[in-house]
Write a protein that holds these residues in place. Structure first.
Motif, PDB file in Angstrom:
ATOM      1  N   HIS A 115       0.868  -1.177   0.000  1.00  0.00           N
ATOM      2  CA  HIS A 115       0.000   0.000   0.000  1.00  0.00           C
ATOM      3  C   HIS A 115       0.902   1.222   0.000  1.00  0.00           C
ATOM      4  O   HIS A 115       2.096   1.102  -0.301  1.00  0.00           O
ATOM      5  CB  HIS A 115      -0.991  -0.011   1.174  1.00  0.00           C
ATOM      6  CG  HIS A 115      -0.391  -0.384   2.490  1.00  0.00           C
ATOM      7  ND1 HIS A 115       0.491   0.401   3.188  1.00  0.00           N
ATOM      8  CD2 HIS A 115      -0.538  -1.501   3.247  1.00  0.00           C
ATOM      9  CE1 HIS A 115       0.844  -0.188   4.308  1.00  0.00           C
ATOM     10  NE2 HIS A 115       0.245  -1.351   4.365  1.00  0.00           N
ATOM     11  N   ALA A 116       0.367   2.360   0.312  1.00  0.00           N
ATOM     12  CA  ALA A 116       1.076   3.621   0.084  1.00  0.00           C
ATOM     13  C   ALA A 116       2.455   3.695   0.729  1.00  0.00           C
ATOM     14  O   ALA A 116       3.371   4.309   0.176  1.00  0.00           O
ATOM     15  CB  ALA A 116       0.217   4.778   0.575  1.00  0.00           C
ATOM     16  N   LYS A 117       2.648   3.073   1.899  1.00  0.00           N
ATOM     17  CA  LYS A 117       3.895   3.275   2.622  1.00  0.00           C
ATOM     18  C   LYS A 117       4.712   2.009   2.837  1.00  0.00           C
ATOM     19  O   LYS A 117       5.766   2.048   3.468  1.00  0.00           O
ATOM     20  CB  LYS A 117       3.598   3.916   3.984  1.00  0.00           C
ATOM     21  CG  LYS A 117       3.003   5.315   3.878  1.00  0.00           C
ATOM     22  CD  LYS A 117       2.814   5.939   5.247  1.00  0.00           C
ATOM     23  CE  LYS A 117       2.254   7.352   5.129  1.00  0.00           C
ATOM     24  NZ  LYS A 117       2.070   7.982   6.474  1.00  0.00           N
ATOM     25  N   GLU A 118       4.254   0.868   2.312  1.00  0.00           N
ATOM     26  CA  GLU A 118       4.975  -0.378   2.537  1.00  0.00           C
ATOM     27  C   GLU A 118       5.086  -1.195   1.246  1.00  0.00           C
ATOM     28  O   GLU A 118       4.235  -1.099   0.370  1.00  0.00           O
ATOM     29  CB  GLU A 118       4.286  -1.224   3.617  1.00  0.00           C
ATOM     30  CG  GLU A 118       4.401  -0.644   5.019  1.00  0.00           C
ATOM     31  CD  GLU A 118       3.761  -1.562   6.047  1.00  0.00           C
ATOM     32  OE1 GLU A 118       4.362  -1.773   7.105  1.00  0.00           O
ATOM     33  OE2 GLU A 118       2.655  -2.051   5.771  1.00  0.00           O
ATOM     34  N   VAL A 119       6.137  -1.990   1.181  1.00  0.00           N
ATOM     35  CA  VAL A 119       6.354  -2.871   0.035  1.00  0.00           C
ATOM     36  C   VAL A 119       6.738  -4.259   0.527  1.00  0.00           C
ATOM     37  O   VAL A 119       7.316  -4.425   1.607  1.00  0.00           O
ATOM     38  CB  VAL A 119       7.479  -2.342  -0.888  1.00  0.00           C
ATOM     39  CG1 VAL A 119       7.081  -1.045  -1.554  1.00  0.00           C
ATOM     40  CG2 VAL A 119       8.786  -2.172  -0.120  1.00  0.00           C
TER      41      VAL A 119
END
Length: 212
Positions: A115-119
């Motif tokens: 999501h926006a802040k994690e990979v």
């Protein structure tokens, strides 16, 4: 060997049919959340066009994730159903391994946005054509992508359906343009030839949670 591969872990429906290492059909559709509505229709059309049947397949390969939560379940359910009803072996391949297979470098970091802040992240090595996962799949902050400078890295964004390559340039490292079902079939065949197929119950969706 006839192979059917199904990849719905990303934001598209991917299906391919391979016979004796020859690609017979490769279906790729950016259908977002409509995979469940069109997957069996797409399969029927592919088999009809090739004048083949699912019973002629020797192996079925499916993506286990991580990736699209709904997509993984749709593709895996379809693959498991086909394998169970037709008594075919099933191999599961994780999404980061598919991404790493696109690269020609001996060592590669693979990233997939969660999501926006994690990979999602894992490291792979290639030796004599064999791709081996060196680390468990884990979650990292998005900043970790820019901090990965030691090895070539491939990043895939589900939201934009795009690949980004780091260290060195794309022209030197990318050997196949997209993580589609064809790449899934190659990895599945390789794994099947090395270790055979596990029980169907052992192939489950791969969901990674952040440590508390």
């Amino acid at each position: 060997m006839n192979i059917l591969a199904i990849n719905t872990a990303f934001d598209y429906l991917g299906i391919c049919i391979v016979s004796d290492d020859m690609l017979l059909a490769n279906y790729y559709s950016k259908c977002k959340k409509r995979s469940s509505k069109i997957i069996f229709q797409a399969l029927d059309e592919l088999f009809q066009n090739l004048k083949m049947a699912i019973q002629q397949m020797d192996l079925i390969v499916t993506a286990t994730g991580p990736g699209s939560y709904t997509g993984v379940r749709i593709g895996m359910t379809a693959a498991k159903t086909l394998a169970m009803v037709n008594h075919k072996p099933l191999i599961g391949i994780n999404s980061l391994q598919v991404l790493a297979s696109l690269m020609s470098s001996p060592t590669c970091d693979a990233f997939l946005n969660c999501h926006a802040k994690e990979v999602f992240h894992a490291r792979f090595i290639r030796d004599n054509g064999q791709l081996t996962q060196q680390t468990d799949i884990g979650l990292k902050s998005l900043d970790a992508v820019s901090e990965s400078e030691e090895y070539p890295a491939i990043f895939y964004s589900i939201a934009t359906n795009s690949l980004t390559i780091k260290n060195p340039p794309v022209s030197a490292m990318l050997q196949y343009p997209v993580p589609d079902a064809y790449m899934l079939s190659l990895l599945g065949k390789q794994q099947y030839e090395i270790s055979g197929a596990p029980p169907l119950s052992a192939i489950q969706p791969l969901y990674i949670k952040q440590d508390a």
